[in-house]
Design a protein around this motif. Structure first.
Motif, PDB file in Angstrom:
ATOM      1  N   UNK A 154      84.069  37.749  68.579  1.00  0.00           N
ATOM      2  CA  UNK A 154      82.895  36.918  68.493  1.00  0.00           C
ATOM      3  C   UNK A 154      83.173  35.624  68.066  1.00  0.00           C
ATOM      4  N   UNK A 155      83.981  35.501  67.170  1.00  0.00           N
ATOM      5  CA  UNK A 155      84.511  33.950  66.495  1.00  0.00           C
ATOM      6  C   UNK A 155      85.438  33.456  67.711  1.00  0.00           C
ATOM      7  N   UNK A 156      86.240  34.017  68.355  1.00  0.00           N
ATOM      8  CA  UNK A 156      87.023  33.492  69.345  1.00  0.00           C
ATOM      9  C   UNK A 156      86.133  33.081  70.633  1.00  0.00           C
ATOM     10  N   UNK A 157      85.472  34.048  71.041  1.00  0.00           N
ATOM     11  CA  UNK A 157      84.364  33.739  72.492  1.00  0.00           C
ATOM     12  C   UNK A 157      83.322  32.750  72.164  1.00  0.00           C
ATOM     13  N   UNK A 158      82.645  33.020  71.062  1.00  0.00           N
ATOM     14  CA  UNK A 158      81.571  31.819  70.713  1.00  0.00           C
ATOM     15  C   UNK A 158      80.205  32.409  71.352  1.00  0.00           C
ATOM     16  N   UNK A 159      79.612  32.018  72.183  1.00  0.00           N
ATOM     17  CA  UNK A 159      79.740  30.454  72.865  1.00  0.00           C
ATOM     18  C   UNK A 159      79.065  29.430  72.392  1.00  0.00           C
ATOM     19  N   UNK A 160      78.395  29.563  71.226  1.00  0.00           N
ATOM     20  CA  UNK A 160      77.868  28.456  70.631  1.00  0.00           C
ATOM     21  C   UNK A 160      78.577  28.243  69.210  1.00  0.00           C
ATOM     22  N   UNK A 161      78.513  27.169  68.550  1.00  0.00           N
ATOM     23  CA  UNK A 161      78.851  26.899  67.176  1.00  0.00           C
ATOM     24  C   UNK A 161      78.082  27.894  66.247  1.00  0.00           C
ATOM     25  N   UNK A 162      76.927  28.026  66.378  1.00  0.00           N
ATOM     26  CA  UNK A 162      76.242  28.818  65.693  1.00  0.00           C
ATOM     27  C   UNK A 162      76.779  30.113  65.541  1.00  0.00           C
ATOM     28  N   UNK A 163      77.088  30.831  66.670  1.00  0.00           N
ATOM     29  CA  UNK A 163      77.701  32.200  66.768  1.00  0.00           C
ATOM     30  C   UNK A 163      78.742  32.171  65.896  1.00  0.00           C
ATOM     31  N   UNK A 164      79.603  31.017  65.999  1.00  0.00           N
ATOM     32  CA  UNK A 164      80.896  31.022  65.357  1.00  0.00           C
ATOM     33  C   UNK A 164      80.832  31.012  63.809  1.00  0.00           C
ATOM     34  N   UNK A 165      79.541  30.220  63.388  1.00  0.00           N
ATOM     35  CA  UNK A 165      79.365  30.123  61.833  1.00  0.00           C
ATOM     36  C   UNK A 165      78.918  31.530  61.344  1.00  0.00           C
ATOM     37  N   UNK A 166      78.143  32.495  62.052  1.00  0.00           N
ATOM     38  CA  UNK A 166      77.628  33.578  61.625  1.00  0.00           C
ATOM     39  C   UNK A 166      79.078  34.617  61.619  1.00  0.00           C
ATOM     40  N   UNK A 167      79.783  34.691  62.746  1.00  0.00           N
ATOM     41  CA  UNK A 167      80.883  35.228  62.500  1.00  0.00           C
ATOM     42  C   UNK A 167      81.796  34.911  61.315  1.00  0.00           C
ATOM     43  N   UNK A 168      82.132  33.842  61.107  1.00  0.00           N
ATOM     44  CA  UNK A 168      82.624  33.302  59.855  1.00  0.00           C
ATOM     45  C   UNK A 168      82.072  33.903  58.380  1.00  0.00           C
ATOM     46  N   UNK A 169      80.749  33.969  58.703  1.00  0.00           N
ATOM     47  CA  UNK A 169      80.194  34.235  57.539  1.00  0.00           C
ATOM     48  C   UNK A 169      80.137  35.928  57.386  1.00  0.00           C
ATOM     49  N   UNK A 170      80.285  36.478  58.487  1.00  0.00           N
ATOM     50  CA  UNK A 170      80.207  38.075  58.383  1.00  0.00           C
ATOM     51  C   UNK A 170      81.735  38.540  58.023  1.00  0.00           C
ATOM     52  N   UNK A 171      82.964  37.697  58.302  1.00  0.00           N
ATOM     53  CA  UNK A 171      84.006  37.758  58.188  1.00  0.00           C
ATOM     54  C   UNK A 171      84.342  37.784  56.574  1.00  0.00           C
ATOM     55  N   UNK A 172      83.701  36.902  55.853  1.00  0.00           N
ATOM     56  CA  UNK A 172      83.872  36.650  54.421  1.00  0.00           C
ATOM     57  C   UNK A 172      83.004  37.750  53.709  1.00  0.00           C
ATOM     58  N   UNK A 173      81.924  38.252  54.413  1.00  0.00           N
ATOM     59  CA  UNK A 173      81.036  39.340  53.646  1.00  0.00           C
ATOM     60  C   UNK A 173      82.224  40.755  53.729  1.00  0.00           C
ATOM     61  N   UNK A 174      82.912  40.854  54.908  1.00  0.00           N
ATOM     62  CA  UNK A 174      83.909  41.884  55.277  1.00  0.00           C
ATOM     63  C   UNK A 174      85.099  41.920  54.076  1.00  0.00           C
ATOM     64  N   UNK A 175      85.461  40.553  53.804  1.00  0.00           N
ATOM     65  CA  UNK A 175      86.377  40.127  52.833  1.00  0.00           C
ATOM     66  C   UNK A 175      85.885  40.504  51.526  1.00  0.00           C
ATOM     67  N   UNK A 176      84.705  40.272  51.366  1.00  0.00           N
ATOM     68  CA  UNK A 176      83.964  40.707  49.903  1.00  0.00           C
ATOM     69  C   UNK A 176      84.159  42.313  49.891  1.00  0.00           C
ATOM     70  N   UNK A 177      83.732  43.046  50.778  1.00  0.00           N
ATOM     71  CA  UNK A 177      83.804  44.318  50.780  1.00  0.00           C
ATOM     72  C   UNK A 177      85.156  44.915  50.501  1.00  0.00           C
ATOM     73  N   UNK A 178      86.174  44.287  51.354  1.00  0.00           N
ATOM     74  CA  UNK A 178      87.524  45.033  51.039  1.00  0.00           C
ATOM     75  C   UNK A 178      88.000  44.659  49.695  1.00  0.00           C
ATOM     76  N   UNK A 179      87.519  43.563  49.155  1.00  0.00           N
ATOM     77  CA  UNK A 179      88.221  43.144  47.549  1.00  0.00           C
ATOM     78  C   UNK A 179      87.503  44.263  46.705  1.00  0.00           C
ATOM     79  N   UNK A 180      86.134  44.331  46.933  1.00  0.00           N
ATOM     80  CA  UNK A 180      85.340  45.507  46.039  1.00  0.00           C
ATOM     81  C   UNK A 180      85.811  46.788  46.266  1.00  0.00           C
ATOM     82  N   UNK A 181      86.597  47.307  47.627  1.00  0.00           N
ATOM     83  CA  UNK A 181      87.173  48.620  47.819  1.00  0.00           C
ATOM     84  C   UNK A 181      88.452  48.486  47.017  1.00  0.00           C
ATOM     85  N   UNK A 182      89.153  47.378  47.255  1.00  0.00           N
ATOM     86  CA  UNK A 182      90.496  47.435  46.342  1.00  0.00           C
ATOM     87  C   UNK A 182      90.225  47.765  44.815  1.00  0.00           C
ATOM     88  N   UNK A 183      89.180  46.875  44.303  1.00  0.00           N
ATOM     89  CA  UNK A 183      88.921  47.268  42.906  1.00  0.00           C
ATOM     90  C   UNK A 183      88.596  48.555  42.612  1.00  0.00           C
TER      91      UNK A 183
END
Length: 123
Positions: A29-58
């Motif tokens: 979704x980040x690569x395909x877009x089609x709008x900038x707001x879609x990409x912003x939401x994708x970046x936000x979702x990726x950071x939430x995934x990163x937070x979940x991965x860090x919590x699982x690693x902990x």
């Protein structure tokens, strides 16, 4: 004191795998877009995934210090999302009005009461 988590042998690898699959879908979704707001939401979702991965690693490594990194990432993600909201907000427009660049808007004529020209010269 070490506490054993019930089902940790199969639950933690399953959650890591599911988060990896969701990260791949979000990256498309980040690569395909089609709008900038879609990409912003994708970046936000990726950071939430990163937070979940860090919590699982902990959890998997029994290192509570990693949760501090997850909290810092969550705060940075919140600030960046707020900055993008401020960048994309619609200033002074109603919900039915189209968003246009300043050079695309029709020129608004001044009301007759504020127009300095005589009445016979006004359109």
């Amino acid at each position: 004191m070490m506490i054993e988590i019930a089902g940790a042998a199969w639950v933690l690898p399953l959650t890591f795998a599911l988060q990896g699959i969701s990260a791949v879908l979000i990256l498309t979704r980040l690569v395909r877009g089609p709008r900038a707001t879609d990409r912003v939401v994708a970046i936000d979702a990726l950071t939430m995934i990163g937070i979940g991965v860090i919590a699982l690693l902990a959890l998997a490594a029994a290192q509570p210090m990693l949760l501090d990194a997850a909290v810092v990432l969550a705060l940075v993600s919140f600030l960046s999302t707020t900055a993008f909201i401020l960048m994309f907000r619609r200033r002074g427009r109603g919900p039915d009005e189209a968003v246009a660049w300043p050079d695309e808007r029709p020129a608004a004529s001044a009301p007759a009461a504020l127009d300095p020209r005589p009445l016979e010269d006004q359109p």
